[in-house]
Write a protein that holds these residues in place. Sequence first.
Motif, PDB file in Angstrom:
ATOM      1  N   ASN A 197      43.916  25.856 -54.948  1.00 55.39           N
ATOM      2  CA  ASN A 197      45.135  25.136 -55.298  1.00 55.39           C
ATOM      3  C   ASN A 197      45.076  24.704 -56.761  1.00 55.39           C
ATOM      4  O   ASN A 197      44.011  24.723 -57.392  1.00 55.39           O
ATOM      5  CB  ASN A 197      45.292  23.914 -54.392  1.00 55.39           C
ATOM      6  CG  ASN A 197      45.590  24.320 -52.962  1.00 55.39           C
ATOM      7  OD1 ASN A 197      46.420  25.180 -52.726  1.00 55.39           O
ATOM      8  ND2 ASN A 197      44.902  23.702 -52.004  1.00 55.39           N
ATOM      9  N   PRO A 198      46.214  24.308 -57.336  1.00 51.46           N
ATOM     10  CA  PRO A 198      46.216  23.940 -58.762  1.00 51.46           C
ATOM     11  C   PRO A 198      45.257  22.807 -59.109  1.00 51.46           C
ATOM     12  O   PRO A 198      44.748  22.752 -60.225  1.00 51.46           O
ATOM     13  CB  PRO A 198      47.680  23.530 -59.006  1.00 51.46           C
ATOM     14  CG  PRO A 198      48.458  24.261 -57.962  1.00 51.46           C
ATOM     15  CD  PRO A 198      47.572  24.321 -56.761  1.00 51.46           C
ATOM     16  N   LYS A 199      45.002  21.895 -58.166  1.00 49.27           N
ATOM     17  CA  LYS A 199      44.140  20.754 -58.454  1.00 49.27           C
ATOM     18  C   LYS A 199      42.663  21.022 -58.156  1.00 49.27           C
ATOM     19  O   LYS A 199      41.827  20.147 -58.362  1.00 49.27           O
ATOM     20  CB  LYS A 199      44.608  19.534 -57.663  1.00 49.27           C
ATOM     21  CG  LYS A 199      45.964  19.007 -58.095  1.00 49.27           C
ATOM     22  CD  LYS A 199      46.319  17.723 -57.379  1.00 49.27           C
ATOM     23  CE  LYS A 199      47.663  17.172 -57.851  1.00 49.27           C
ATOM     24  NZ  LYS A 199      48.021  15.906 -57.170  1.00 49.27           N
ATOM     25  N   ASP A 200      42.337  22.211 -57.641  1.00 48.27           N
ATOM     26  CA  ASP A 200      40.954  22.545 -57.338  1.00 48.27           C
ATOM     27  C   ASP A 200      40.206  22.932 -58.614  1.00 48.27           C
ATOM     28  O   ASP A 200      40.772  23.529 -59.533  1.00 48.27           O
ATOM     29  CB  ASP A 200      40.885  23.701 -56.334  1.00 48.27           C
ATOM     30  CG  ASP A 200      41.371  23.284 -54.963  1.00 48.27           C
ATOM     31  OD1 ASP A 200      41.375  22.061 -54.695  1.00 48.27           O
ATOM     32  OD2 ASP A 200      41.757  24.153 -54.171  1.00 48.27           O
TER      33      ASP A 200
END
Length: 252
Positions: free
Chosen positions: A209-212
């Motif tokens: 995901n984008p926040k990973d």
Amino acid sequence: MRLTCALLTRMKHWSKVYSNLPDRYIDRVTEQIYWKTPRGKPQYLPRTLKRNRIHFSIHRPWTQPFQYENQPNSTHQFVHVEPIKNWSFFRGDRVEILVGPDKGKQGFVKDIYQERNWIIVAGLNTKLECVGKTKDYPGYFIRTEKPLLVTTQVSLVDPSDLKSTPIEWRYTEEGEHVRVSARTGRIIPIPEGSKETIDYKKPEVYIDNPKDTLAEDLMEVTFDAPLKTFEMDIMDKMGIKEDRVPKKYYWY
């Protein structure tokens, strides 16, 4: 040798795999710190005063029922927990129930509570419970699955003939630690469901995901620790030259 669940202060590995939460978060919500020695005080004072006896049940430490069960003045009955060297029950295992009204029935392991040697079998060993009952509303009944003790109340099922069997942990010629049926001698593989978490079915199919934090970002060095003090590092970066002569002083 026997241990008490009251003296356990941390969740065990297989109890928290499915939640996929960091250990530091689980430890923080589990422990109850009442007082800490302020910094700078004499070191002979106790550093931390906290609750040493944590009561574990089917509620996880990050839930409200767990906090309610472990209030500062709460007391619980002394419970013996038999230590198990090699945990042998995993999510997705087929097991057979040995006690109760569902004796002889087989089901799959749904949840694990390793602190109490408990497992939940999906759809079996249920109990009717009334939910939402008030003075003006009669409520409704639901069936809730209750935990089973792995040492005496359930048994693993051999996938070769779908019959219950005691198991032993042995090593293969390649050095792999495996479960072996004591009745047939066949290996009982650990199911893929044991790797499942709330975020993914298998680690290999998880989509970033984008926040990973990406794997390639972990290899990037963002800080190089020089062998300098903070003052020396600032002076070098700002081009400051030290031309002062320190005053002499003596230690007695």
